[in-house]
Design a protein around this motif. Structure first.
Motif, short mmCIF file in Angstrom:
data_model
loop_
_atom_site.label_atom_id
_atom_site.label_comp_id
_atom_site.label_asym_id
_atom_site.label_seq_id
_atom_site.Cartn_x
_atom_site.Cartn_y
_atom_site.Cartn_z
N VAL A 28 44.30 27.63 24.94
CA VAL A 28 45.38 28.36 25.62
C VAL A 28 45.43 28.00 27.09
O VAL A 28 46.49 27.66 27.64
CB VAL A 28 45.19 29.88 25.44
CG1 VAL A 28 46.23 30.64 26.26
CG2 VAL A 28 45.30 30.27 23.97
N ASN A 140 51.88 35.60 24.19
CA ASN A 140 50.92 34.86 23.38
C ASN A 140 51.27 34.88 21.90
O ASN A 140 51.10 33.89 21.20
CB ASN A 140 49.53 35.47 23.58
CG ASN A 140 48.46 34.77 22.77
OD1 ASN A 140 48.11 35.21 21.69
ND2 ASN A 140 47.93 33.68 23.30
N SER A 219 44.47 28.57 17.85
CA SER A 219 44.72 28.12 19.21
C SER A 219 45.05 26.64 19.26
O SER A 219 45.73 26.17 20.18
CB SER A 219 43.50 28.42 20.10
OG SER A 219 42.40 27.63 19.74
N TYR A 563 42.52 35.81 23.33
CA TYR A 563 43.83 35.19 23.56
C TYR A 563 44.52 35.80 24.79
O TYR A 563 45.06 35.08 25.64
CB TYR A 563 44.73 35.39 22.34
CG TYR A 563 44.57 34.35 21.26
CD1 TYR A 563 44.72 32.99 21.54
CD2 TYR A 563 44.30 34.71 19.94
CE1 TYR A 563 44.60 32.03 20.55
CE2 TYR A 563 44.17 33.76 18.93
CZ TYR A 563 44.33 32.43 19.24
OH TYR A 563 44.20 31.47 18.26
#
Length: 578
Positions: A28, A140, A219, A563
């Motif tokens: 991320v 996200n 991810s 996250y």
């Protein structure tokens, strides 16, 4: 397009940011930083590509968790755990691009508002509170339909528009329906919650999973791989260990030099970040790399033969993880236990999935409902004996249950060869036990000593005992009439606290949620490893962004929290270097 390298010698030497670890957080952070075309980003991953041969085990939802013990796993083990009868426990972590987001059991539950608000309090930064992080959660993740078009029961306002896809169960089982009905019948003690990602998750509800379009959303699939395909300012180096971080000058504390190797006796290569090194190696890898770099407690470094360069006593300490265990009962209705026993059913499901990514294998069909619960006040007072409640607040759970539509054996148990069964897993959500991650040598290729110190306090074992006893209260609801047969022989023998405790210590294992080994604290505190901006204390050029900074075991599931942490961290880094 970004480039994927397998040899350090092929790299450019011109990087602004070096991200160590391509897991939940690293993928991320790297992808978000690469959104700025002025930044040049390198990601270093010790493990394999997520497209390696055999990677179907990563993508197919039905196979979630089955990558443990394979080449996609670091294959760590704990030290002998006194609280588990001196057993050594397998400790899976993702050895692959995407990290644990590619090998975990798919659960996406952020946890209660209390958990994030405590993070804000501990760090002294209101930017880590639930309300402040809402925009990062929504940038996200986004809710999508299950493979059969089922949206499920959820609150659209709790979800966003991000690349990570989450969904609910496609086809609720009879077990799930009875869980929901029992919750409504006993609503004062076991309330049903509309959406467990709304910040209000004390009670029962549907499990949200990181599944979209019939496959795992991770991810790597949601962030890193798209960034590599779309941008030319991000590179990925595979199968390369970071052996240590080094100061840019002898005797200095600016740790922007990254030393790497691909084998224990292989060539060492140095790469320097112009702006920052961002350590995203996880709750095991991050403290290991810091200690190998001479950053950590002197006693640990001395034993491993590493010279201390920076005295940070909390590096690798305060490890918290959550033990869990399964209990099993016969069912007087069809469950997956008998369905999965027929090879023809499994073959059919696999064939359908291979053709269209639909059907049974396209979802996490074994477990769909979950309960987050607290101890009764009197029981909590008795177990704490005047100590502080380890839960983040009055809306945070002490333990949880997951309801599984088949027989799940504990390590060392064998599944039955006939009949229909269900299982309930009990998880210690707010432990008071804490342990450590300590290097045992100066080599990055030697696994560190991992000691979660499972069930080493009276509160922890007492809470696990209470979690089992409370199951019987929930199963007394009218909704369960006629559903249950007999419990398994071992569960039937759990007639007193001593028997329950012996069963727990014999079979409990890790749910794989380690945190706190580089924990966050206020900027002016001596304790802790990183400040509220996630910069490592007493050094320059180095941040940590992963589960190791979380100061306590997650009251939700750490995947979701990491996250969100990574999204805000990326924004902070962008702001610093704008």
């Amino acid at each position: 397009m970004g480039k994927i390298y397998r040899q350090p010698s092929e790299l450019s030497s011109n990087y602004d940011f070096i991200v160590v670890g391509a897991g939940n957080a690293g993928a991320v952070v790297a992808a978000r930083l690469a959104e700025n075309p002025a930044f040049k980003v390198l990601v270093i991953e010790a493990g394999l590509s997520d497209n390696e041969e055999g990677s179907d085990v990563l993508r197919m939802p039905f196979l979630a968790g089955r990558a443990s013990g394979t080449k996609f796993d670091w294959n760590y083990k704990t030290t002998a755990q006194e609280g588990l009868g001196s057993r050594v426990v397998e400790f899976p972590r993702g050895f692959v691009v995407g990290g644990c987001s590619n090998i975990n059991n798919l659960v996406y539950i952020r946890g209660p508002k209390n958990d994030f608000d405590r993070l804000a309090e501990v760090s002294g930064d209101p930017g880590w509170s639930w309300s402040a992080l809402d925009k990062y959660a929504k940038m996200n993740e986004s809710h999508v339909q299950a493979w059969n078009g089922n949206d499920g029961e959820y609150d659209p306002t709790a979800h966003g528009h991000g690349p990570l896809k989450t969904s609910l169960v496609a086809e609720p089982s009879e077990l799930d329906q009875r869980v929901k009905e029992a919750s409504k019948q006993l609503k004062n003690e076991f309330p049903w919650k509309h959406d467990l990602n709304s910040g209000d998750c004390l009670g029962l509800g549907w499990i949200h999973t990181t599944v979209g379009d019939g496959q795992r959303s991770s991810s790597s699939t949601a962030f890193l791989n798209p960034a590599l395909e779309a941008r030319d300012n991000i590179d990925l180096l595979l199968s390369t260990h970071v052996t240590r971080l080094a100061p840019t000058e002898v005797g200095g504390v600016d740790f922007r030099v990254v030393e790497t190797a691909q084998t224990a006796n292989g060539i060492s290569t140095k790469i320097t970040a112009k702006k920052e090194v961002i350590l995203c190696a996880g709750a095991i890898g991050t403290p290991q790399i810091l200690q190998l770099s001479g950053i950590g407690p002197k006693a640990v470094l001395d034993r491993a033969g590493v010279a201390q360069l920076v005295d940070l006593p909390d590096v690798g300490q305060h490890l918290q993880d959550q033990p869990f265990i399964f209990y099993q009962w016969r069912a007087n209705a069809p469950t997956l236990a008998s369905h999965l026993r027929d090879p023809a059913n499994l073959s059919s499901a696999m064939a359908e999935y291979a053709k269209s990514k639909t059907g049974f294998a396209a979802g996490a069909a074994r477990y769909n409902t979950i309960a987050f619960l607290r101890l009764q006040e009197a029981e909590m007072t008795r177990l704490l004996e005047g100590a502080r409640d380890p839960a983040a607040g009055p809306d945070s759970a002490h333990f949880l249950w997951m309801f599984v539509n088949t027989f799940v054996p504990n390590p060392g148990q064998s599944p039955p060869t006939e009949g229909d069964w269900i299982s309930v897993s009990a998880v210690l959500q707010s432990p008071t036990s804490s342990g450590s991650v300590d290097i045992v040598s100066y080599s990055a290729f030697d696994h560190p000593a991992i000691n979660p110190a499972f069930l080493s306090t009276a509160f922890d074992i007492g809470t696990m005992i209470s979690a089992f006893k409370t199951i019987h209260k929930f199963f007394s609801a009218p909704a369960w009439t006629g559903f249950f047969g007999e419990p398994s022989d071992e569960v039937a023998a759990l007639i007193n606290d001593a028997a329950i405790e012996a069963y727990i210590r014999k079979y409990a294992t890790t749910i794989r949620h380690p945190v706190s080994t580089a924990r966050i604290s206020r900027a002016d505190e001596d304790a802790g490893v990183v400040g509220p901006d996630l910069k490592v204390k007493k050094v320059q050029g180095l941040r940590v962004v992963d589960g190791s900074v979380l100061p306590f075991a997650s009251a939700g599931f750490p995947q979701a929290q990491i996250y969100i942490l990574a999204e805000r961290a990326a924004a902070l880094i962008k702001e610093t270097w704008a």
